[in-house]
Design a protein around this motif. Structure first.
Motif, mmCIF file in Angstrom:
data_model
loop_
_atom_site.group_PDB
_atom_site.id
_atom_site.type_symbol
_atom_site.label_atom_id
_atom_site.label_comp_id
_atom_site.label_asym_id
_atom_site.label_seq_id
_atom_site.Cartn_x
_atom_site.Cartn_y
_atom_site.Cartn_z
ATOM 1 N N UNK A 156 -23.089 -69.477 -33.278
ATOM 2 C CA UNK A 156 -22.824 -70.770 -33.921
ATOM 3 C C UNK A 156 -21.838 -70.599 -35.069
ATOM 4 N N UNK A 213 -19.631 -68.205 -35.392
ATOM 5 C CA UNK A 213 -18.314 -67.893 -34.817
ATOM 6 C C UNK A 213 -17.636 -69.161 -34.337
ATOM 7 N N UNK A 214 -18.402 -69.980 -33.594
ATOM 8 C CA UNK A 214 -17.836 -71.211 -33.042
ATOM 9 C C UNK A 214 -17.314 -72.108 -34.158
ATOM 10 N N UNK A 215 -18.094 -72.225 -35.245
ATOM 11 C CA UNK A 215 -17.680 -73.142 -36.304
ATOM 12 C C UNK A 215 -16.489 -72.584 -37.078
ATOM 13 N N UNK A 216 -16.450 -71.263 -37.236
ATOM 14 C CA UNK A 216 -15.300 -70.682 -37.946
ATOM 15 C C UNK A 216 -14.009 -70.897 -37.172
ATOM 16 N N UNK A 217 -14.091 -70.726 -35.840
ATOM 17 C CA UNK A 217 -12.893 -70.921 -35.022
ATOM 18 C C UNK A 217 -12.450 -72.380 -35.085
ATOM 19 N N UNK A 218 -13.433 -73.287 -35.227
ATOM 20 C CA UNK A 218 -13.091 -74.713 -35.309
ATOM 21 C C UNK A 218 -12.597 -75.108 -36.698
ATOM 22 N N UNK A 219 -12.494 -74.141 -37.591
ATOM 23 C CA UNK A 219 -11.860 -74.426 -38.875
ATOM 24 C C UNK A 219 -12.804 -74.591 -40.041
ATOM 25 N N UNK A 220 -14.084 -74.265 -39.872
ATOM 26 C CA UNK A 220 -15.024 -74.394 -40.986
ATOM 27 C C UNK A 220 -15.031 -73.102 -41.801
ATOM 28 N N UNK A 221 -15.229 -73.229 -43.115
ATOM 29 C CA UNK A 221 -15.410 -72.031 -43.923
ATOM 30 C C UNK A 221 -16.837 -71.545 -43.721
ATOM 31 N N UNK A 251 -19.239 -73.910 -45.421
ATOM 32 C CA UNK A 251 -19.383 -75.170 -44.663
ATOM 33 C C UNK A 251 -20.280 -74.958 -43.452
#
Lengths: 284, 337
Positions: free
Chosen positions: A159, A161-169, A172
């Motif tokens: 989760x 990893x997925x959010x970081x790739x989508x641009x979240x810090x 966040x």
């Protein structure tokens, strides 16, 4: 049919077994006298009146709540992010974490209290802070296990990893995705911590004793004076515990998006917890 | 220069070397598959491209920008996971909208893009559902929509179909390929399934133990494997030593060197061709794989695997004799001794 009959019979017997001590305590707390007869000689609310009129009782309740809530907040602020960090970024540290968090189980409260006393008495650290620290340590296993399992269940690493790739810090991702998904684990851990340490006796008594009268120490003192009164304390303590637990559950599960499995697990542990707390109380 | 270039990339995890001096070139709009057995480093390579794992040395260049030291969120890459990795606390709509919200787009813009993307994946009706209410295939569709909606430069797919049922897997892979062509999306697809790789890819990079074993178009890889690993992994080839080839075909009929040779199982025929060499053997095993029958035939102490279409009149059982014909030109020299 027969199967469901026998299983409901066993269940009813179990519920009865769990409830009888509490009910009897309640009856004892509202009886005028119940010593030499099978049934109480009369019913009265005088013990409750007497109890609630005692400022020392109210103070002890407030002290217990402050101590437990204060420690719980410290645990949540410090421990939750640490567990998340370890689970996601330091998988190698996991194998040291397991035995470490289990250590409080291995050390009896008396030993811990004696150790703390020897180390901190005479130091500038106030003993209430030391007490809070002791409870903090004892709360680790509850918190670690419930949050760790929850993180594994939602596959927290992917989760993140997925959010970081989508641009979240990372922050966040932690606040918007991880926290909501491990809410149940945090809640279970908090409830376990709270219900266990609201009635904490050993460490508190050894470290501070009468100087810091918590609800349990108050109860013990009253027990020597009057059994009916201490039964009233037990009943009050229980209602308080139920109320606060209900508030925590309500506050954290407003949106019930979670799978049924997760919720069943929670309710189970809450009822388990109540059971163990009641046994513990009545055994003393 | 290619759209995505990986130059001399090496990487170690926990002191263990995972990737060794890799080179990859991917053109814009191309679908390239990284194919290899589990543990060959293909998923690690994918994570290195996203920036989730730092690389030891080497360069990653996307669309002319060196992104080797750039953080994952600034690389403009999309990723789809085998486990879907949808956010369980968010609805389908909010899952897809997440990347756009992180980009701080306007509300109406987000609304429009999310709906369009969900519509493309056939999931518009499920916008208000939560991930746990969806089947595996539907979840992966949402995950695809979530990565597509931010219009990444490159999309990485880490075994996206491996957790799905066979039927849904085939359907989704057809759709995925059609969508990729329609959008001209540059994709890197990771799989351990050679049939899936052959079906979906423009080009395949076969990976083995952290290195690229061979790369090329599916047809070329299948018909001209460079080495034993590729021959065995891609086509269930018969891999024979020079000595075995000599004893099978006879020294006068075929001049075999000392290196090993690969022979496709369907290149062994039961009818003679113009230049074919006859081999007599005994059937030791028969497997029916639906439209194909796979025989193991023992001839001159060599076991030869033979695949035939399942309507062949000369069907043979275990223990029976079978006459086979091999064309010397079908023997592919793998070079190494």
């Amino acid at each position: 049919m027969r199967k469901s009959f026998s299983s409901s019979l066993i269940l009813s017997l179990f519920v009865l077994l769990m409830c009888v001590p509490f009910l009897l305590t309640f009856v004892y707390s509202i009886s005028t006298e119940w010593g030499k007869s099978i049934l109480p000689t009369g019913l009265t609310l005088q013990w409750y009146e007497q109890l609630y009129a005692d400022p020392r009782f109210i103070q002890s309740v407030v002290r217990s709540c402050l101590l437990t809530f204060g420690t719980l907040i410290a645990v949540l602020i410090i421990v939750v992010p640490s567990i998340v960090m370890i689970s996601i970024y330091l998988p190698k540290a996991e194998k040291f974490m397991k035995p470490t968090v289990l250590m409080p189980y291995a050390i009896p409260g008396v030993v811990l209290a004696t150790g703390l006393l020897r180390t901190y008495s005479g130091s500038p650290v106030p003993l209430t802070a030391v007490l809070s620290g002791g409870i903090f340590i004892y709360a680790l296993p509850f918190m670690y296990q419930s949050i760790h399992n929850n993180l594994r269940e939602v596959d927290a690493k992917t989760l993140m990893e997925a959010s970081e790739i989508l641009g979240a810090s990372k922050l966040q991702a932690f606040v918007r995705l991880l926290l909501p998904n491990i809410k149940i684990g945090i809640m279970v851990g908090s409830l376990l911590t709270f219900s266990t340490f609201l009635g904490e006796f050993q460490i508190t008594n050894m470290l501070l004793g009468g100087d810091f009268e918590t609800i349990r120490i108050y109860m013990l003192r009253v027990m020597k004076i009057n059994g009916h009164l201490s039964s009233a304390v037990v009943v009050t303590y229980f209602l308080l515990l139920l109320m606060i637990s209900a508030v925590i559950v309500k506050a954290t599960s407003r949106k019930s998006y979670k799978l049924m499995a997760g919720q069943e697990e929670t309710t189970l542990s809450i009822s388990e917890m109540k059971g163990s707390a009641s046994n513990e109380l009545l055994n003393d | 220069m290619s759209y995505l270039t990986i130059n001399d990339l090496s990487l170690a995890l926990g002191g263990r070397k995972i990737l060794h001096h890799l080179n990859l070139n991917i053109e814009k709009g191309e679908l390239v598959t990284l194919l290899g057995p589990s543990g060959c480093g293909k998923s690690t390579l994918l994570r290195a491209i996203t920036g989730l794992i730092p690389v030891e040395n080497g360069r990653i260049v996307i669309d002319g920008h060196d992104v080797t030291r750039v953080s994952p969120k600034k690389r403009e890459i999309g990723m789809v996971f085998q486990s879907y990795a949808l956010f369980p606390n968010l609805s389908v709509f909010d899952n897809v909208a997440f990347g756009l919200k992180m980009k701080k787009l306007g509300k109406s813009m987000i609304q429009e893009k999310v709906i369009r993307s969900l519509d493309m994946m056939g999931m518009k009706e499920k916008a208000d559902a939560y991930p746990y209410e969806l089947s595996g295939g539907q979840q992966q569709r949402v995950a695809l929509a979530r990565s597509l909606v931010v219009e990444p430069k490159v999309m990485l797919l880490d075994e996206p179909l491996s957790a799905l049922d066979a039927q849904i897997r085939q359907q989704l892979r057809t759709e995925l390929r059609a969508l990729q062509k329609k959008l001209g999306m540059t994709m890197i697809f990771v799989t351990h399934d050679q049939a899936e790789a052959m079906y979906i890819s423009d080009r395949i990079y076969v990976m083995n133990q952290g290195t690229i074993s061979q790369f090329g178009e599916p047809e070329q890889l299948y018909t001209h494997p460079d080495n034993e690993f590729v021959a065995r992994f891609i086509g269930n080839y018969n891999v024979l030593s020079g000595k075995q080839v000599r004893s099978l075909l006879g020294e006068t009929n075929f001049e075999a060197g000392n290196g090993s040779y690969a022979l496709r199982p369907e290149a062994v025929r039961t009818a003679p061709g113009t230049k074919s060499i006859e081999i007599n053997g005994t059937v030791t095993d028969v497997n029916i794989l639906g439209n194909i029958v796979r025989y193991a035939v023992k001839a001159q102490d060599v076991i030869l695997y033979v695949e035939q279409i399942n309507d062949s009149p000369d069907h043979a059982g275990i223990g029976e004799n079978k006459t086979l014909f091999v064309d010397g030109e079908d023997m592919i020299s793998l070079g190494k001794a």
